[in-house]
Each structure stands twice: as C-alpha cells, then as structure tokens.
Enzyme design. Structure first.
Site, PDB file in Angstrom:
ATOM      1  N   HIS A   1      -3.914  -4.768   0.135  1.00 24.65           N
ATOM      2  CA  HIS A   1      -3.436  -5.251   1.431  1.00 24.65           C
ATOM      3  C   HIS A   1      -3.541  -6.770   1.491  1.00 24.65           C
ATOM      4  O   HIS A   1      -4.597  -7.288   1.839  1.00 24.65           O
ATOM      5  CB  HIS A   1      -4.272  -4.650   2.562  1.00 24.65           C
ATOM      6  CG  HIS A   1      -4.010  -3.215   2.805  1.00 24.65           C
ATOM      7  ND1 HIS A   1      -2.974  -2.777   3.589  1.00 24.65           N
ATOM      8  CD2 HIS A   1      -4.630  -2.106   2.360  1.00 24.65           C
ATOM      9  CE1 HIS A   1      -2.969  -1.456   3.625  1.00 24.65           C
ATOM     10  NE2 HIS A   1      -3.963  -1.018   2.877  1.00 24.65           N
TER      11      HIS A   1
ATOM     12  N   CYS B   1       0.836  -1.208   0.000  1.00 22.47           N
ATOM     13  CA  CYS B   1       0.000   0.000   0.000  1.00 22.47           C
ATOM     14  C   CYS B   1       0.870   1.258   0.000  1.00 22.47           C
ATOM     15  O   CYS B   1       1.542   1.537  -0.979  1.00 22.47           O
ATOM     16  CB  CYS B   1      -0.980  -0.026   1.173  1.00 22.47           C
ATOM     17  SG  CYS B   1      -2.292   1.203   1.001  1.00 22.47           S
TER      18      CYS B   1
ATOM     19  N   GLU C   1      -2.507  -8.674   3.687  1.00 25.77           N
ATOM     20  CA  GLU C   1      -2.780  -9.112   5.064  1.00 25.77           C
ATOM     21  C   GLU C   1      -4.258  -8.968   5.430  1.00 25.77           C
ATOM     22  O   GLU C   1      -4.685  -9.398   6.485  1.00 25.77           O
ATOM     23  CB  GLU C   1      -1.896  -8.346   6.060  1.00 25.77           C
ATOM     24  CG  GLU C   1      -2.201  -6.866   6.226  1.00 25.77           C
ATOM     25  CD  GLU C   1      -1.668  -5.985   5.093  1.00 25.77           C
ATOM     26  OE1 GLU C   1      -1.061  -6.538   4.147  1.00 25.77           O
ATOM     27  OE2 GLU C   1      -1.879  -4.769   5.134  1.00 25.77           O
TER      28      GLU C   1
END
Lengths: 258, 216
Positions: free
Chosen positions: B184, B81, B186
């Site tokens: 993202h 990001c 994650e």
C-alpha cells in the site's frame, strides 16, 4: 525481510490526547494530529488512537480526529474504543482509519468479528484482549477496560478470534500495564504458540530492553507503547537504533518526505 | 475526459489513495461509472478485502469490462493490493474466483503455518529500474497487509520482489502501461507518496508510465 513494528498509542478524550507526550517542538501536544505527525516523522511504523471519551454526546469528536489525521499522516492508523457494532467500524474506516480495534463488544458478541471481517476485510479487524494472570501459565479475559472479569481463558479466546476472522491481535497485560517494568513474556509466548495472526504486545514498556524482550523472547510482531514516550524519555529513533544494535530488523527512520 | 480517476467499487482504501494522490497535487475523480473509468487519462484501481467481493462489485457495476478496455488503450494504470491481485486470471482466495485476466497467473495463499496476514513493513527489490519507482532507493520499505500473493505465469511481468519468511513473491508487477503493487503506497510514508508522485507526473508528462526501453 518483514520488520518488527513500533506502534505509539495514545488515549484520546473528547478529541484531546490525555497523557501528553512532551515533545518540545510541538505547538500543541494535546492535539492527536500533531502528535501523530511527530511520531510519523520520527519513523513510527503505525499509530493507535484509543478513544476513551465517556459521554456519548461527545463521541463524534473521534471521527473528526481520524479524518484530520488521515489527511496528513500516511502510515497505518488503528482506532479503538467504544466500538459496539459494524456501523461504528464502518464510520471509523470511512473517516480514514485503516484498522479498527474491537475489545469488549467482540468478546460479548463474537459474531461482530466475522461480520467486520466479511464486510471490510480481515486486515482491518484488530481484536484487542485485556488479560490478567490468574495462575502460572493461565490468563483470563477482562472486559470494560479491565474492570470486569469474564473467567474465560485468554489464549482460548485468542484462538476463537482467529477462527472468526480477526486480522491481528492486540494483547494487553493488565498486570504489567503502567508499571514500565516489561511486557508479560510468558503471556506473549503462549499467544504466539496458539495463533498464527500478527501479535501486538501491549502493557509494560519502560525501557528499550523491554521492547527487545517482547519481540524476540515473546515472539511478538509489534510492540505497542505509550508511557515510554512520555516526558521525552525515549523517541522512536532511540528505540529503533537500540533494537537494530541488537540484531532486530526494523524499518529505518526515513529521511523527511522528498 | 477526466484527468485521473480512482475506481469506486466500495473498496475500503479508496479515500486513502485519494488523499495520497492529493498530496501529489491532483484532485482525483472518484467514479463508479464505466464510461468515466474507460475514458480516464490515468486510472487507479485500489482495493482491500476479499477477491470474491471485489470481483462481484466490479461486475455488478459493469466496471470489469471498462477496466480491461482502459488498460488495452495503453493509458497509465496503477493497481494497489487487491487492485493488483484482480489483474490476474484466477484468485484461490476462499475458492476459485475468475478475475480480470490482464496478466496470466493465479493468486495463491501463503503456506499454512505461516503468520498471516503478512502485515507490516518489508523491502521491495526491483528487478530493474522502473519509472514509477524513480528516486526510490533499491530495497526501500513499504507497508504490506495480505494473505495471498500473485504467481504470474510469465516471470517477465515481475517488477519487484519481496521475501516473507522464505517465500519470495512479486510485490510489484507491470507491463507497458500497467504497474500494480501488492503493498500500500498510500500507507508507506515518504517513499509511498513518492510512488504516487511519480505516477501522476509520468501520466501528465508522457501520458505513459512504461519504462522507456519497453515503450520503444
């Protein structure tokens, strides 16, 4: 293509889910972390925890719940309830929340939105607005869980929240909330026209059609739903299959983690 | 020499990245120390928030130089990001902010009138196979939240692309030992975890994440 999001929401009181969702295969349906994992596996796009713990001495429980969830669930988590100051925002983010939803405190002190956006980025500041219809095409903001009328026009407040740096809007109609008869579509359309922020519709989902209406007719980017999942009436895959069959782009339910 | 280091400059998604990496079986070292960063065997630069703050925080800690030096060393690097946007020359976010200059190009805003941030799940279309995406089907969904995107000067750095309301932007960029994503991983469920898994495994096995053709 950006897909429309389905966001299960649960109320959490002293670390326990209040209105339980009866998944048969859960060991402990009252544990927010178990529920979060189940919804994640089911293909939920995000999750919202609304902390309704009243006693301040027991408010610490929410941080522990956030932390345990973030250790196990790898989709975005928004946490709201009782956020008064940037310190609360910071603690929730540090515990593992990705976004923090601010309602009454943002209305009473709008600088909180700006401070939160500056400090942590707009992307994590969700402004939640509870509204009631006061006349056709006009809605007022209500605070303190819908108990206190403010007389402020909700669409106007949404515009201000956007200008002040909100990253997303969560709009709940107190008129339709809990009735399971559909979202307030005129409200959503009014909000959609007024702001360029992602818009989450909340209040009134009882059937899959309601989600379709909010996303397509209302122009919402995401739908928040709670009671539609209660008693196992519908699951996230049911809702996604339905939306897909009507031509709404949704993220397919992925296979279990490779 | 530290194994896998996540750069700590106060970014909000630091812990989430550490948690995802932990799922891939690695206890990452979180560090704000330029020497540790420069000496890592694999490095991740996370990030959310504003470009100006990110660059100021990196410079104040003396991390900008060590990240550049690390990348020049050829060891595996993953940016996420804001950790991707920071790799370009300049960000136009609220002004004009010089960034790390690893890739030539600018960070620009989605046009006015569009709903921003671009928030939610969107597909990533790979231009060609990349080892960090191994086992991840073409056009898989990942989670995005951003209002600005990269406009690289060299189209060859674009690894994957995403379409948001007709704006096609690079959602993954890379060259040699560097891969960076606008989304993202994650927060992107199983496929996101798979991406971290691939990164960790490649870094361990080959000490490199570069596509084999490019590495030759």
């Amino acid at each position: 293509m950006l897909t429309k999001r389905i966001i299960p929401c649960f109320d959490v009181d002293r670390g326990r889910v209040v209105k339980g969702v009866s998944f048969v295969d859960l060991r402990d349906a009252g544990d927010p972390v178990e529920l979060a994992r189940k919804h994640d596996q089911d293909g939920a796009d995000e999750l919202v925890f609304l902390d309704i713990t009243a006693s301040s001495s027991e408010r610490e429980s929410v941080y522990e719940v956030i932390q345990r969830t973030a250790d196990q669930v790898f989709i975005p988590l928004t946490v709201g309830g009782g956020v008064r100051a940037t310190g609360d925002v910071r603690r929730m983010l540090e515990a593992g929340a990705d976004k923090v939803s601010i309602n009454t405190a943002a209305f009473e002190r709008p600088e909180l939105i700006t401070e939160g956006a500056r400090g942590f980025g707009s992307q994590c500041i969700v402004v939640a607005i509870d509204v009631r219809r006061v006349a056709p095409g006009r809605w007022d903001v209500f605070t303190y869980g819908g108990r206190t009328g403010t007389g402020r026009d909700a669409v106007e407040w949404a515009r201000e929240a956007e200008e002040r740096g909100a990253g997303e809007l969560l709009v709940t109609s107190m008129d339709t909330d809990g009735h399971q008869e559909g979202y307030d579509l005129p409200l959503l359309r009014a909000m959609r026209e007024a702001v360029h922020l992602p818009l989450i519709a909340s209040g009134g989902a009882g059937k899959p059609e309601h989600l379709y209406d909010a996303l397509v007719e209302g122009g919402a980017d995401a739908v928040l739903a709670a009671s539609i999942f209660h008693f196992g009436a519908y699951t996230v895959p049911d809702l996604k299959r339905y939306l897909e069959s009507r031509g709404v782009a949704v993220r397919p339910v992925e296979p279990t983690a490779p | 020499m530290a194994d896998l280091v996540i750069v700590d400059y106060g970014a909000g998604n630091l812990r989430s990245v550490a948690r995802a990496v932990a799922r891939a079986g690695v206890e990452a070292q979180i560090s704000a120390d330029p020497h540790t960063v420069e000496g890592a065997r694999a490095l991740i630069l996370p990030g959310v928030g504003a470009a100006a703050d990110t660059m100021r925080n990196l410079r104040e800690r003396g991390l900008d130089g060590s990240i550049r030096d690390y990348i020049a060393s050829g060891r595996p690097f993953l940016g996420v990001c804001m950790g991707m946007q920071a790799l370009f020359d300049v960000s136009e976010e609220e002004g004009e902010h010089p960034c790390l200059g690893v890739f030539a190009g600018r960070i620009v805003r989605f046009p006015r009138g569009m709903t921003v941030p671009h928030m939610g799940w969107n597909t990533v279309h790979l231009r060609e196979p990349h080892p960090v995406f191994e086992g991840i089907p073409q056009d898989s969904y990942f989670y995005f939240v951003h209002s600005y995107y990269a406009a690289p000067a060299d189209p060859a750095v674009v690894v994957g692309e995403t379409d948001y309301l007709g704006v096609r932007f690079p959602s993954a960029v890379g060259r040699d030992n560097v891969l960076a994503t606008q989304f993202h991983p994650e927060k992107s469920g199983p496929w996101g975890l798979r991406l971290y898994d691939n990164f960790v495994r490649l870094a361990r096995e080959r000490g490199s994440i570069a596509p084999v053709a490019a590495a030759r």
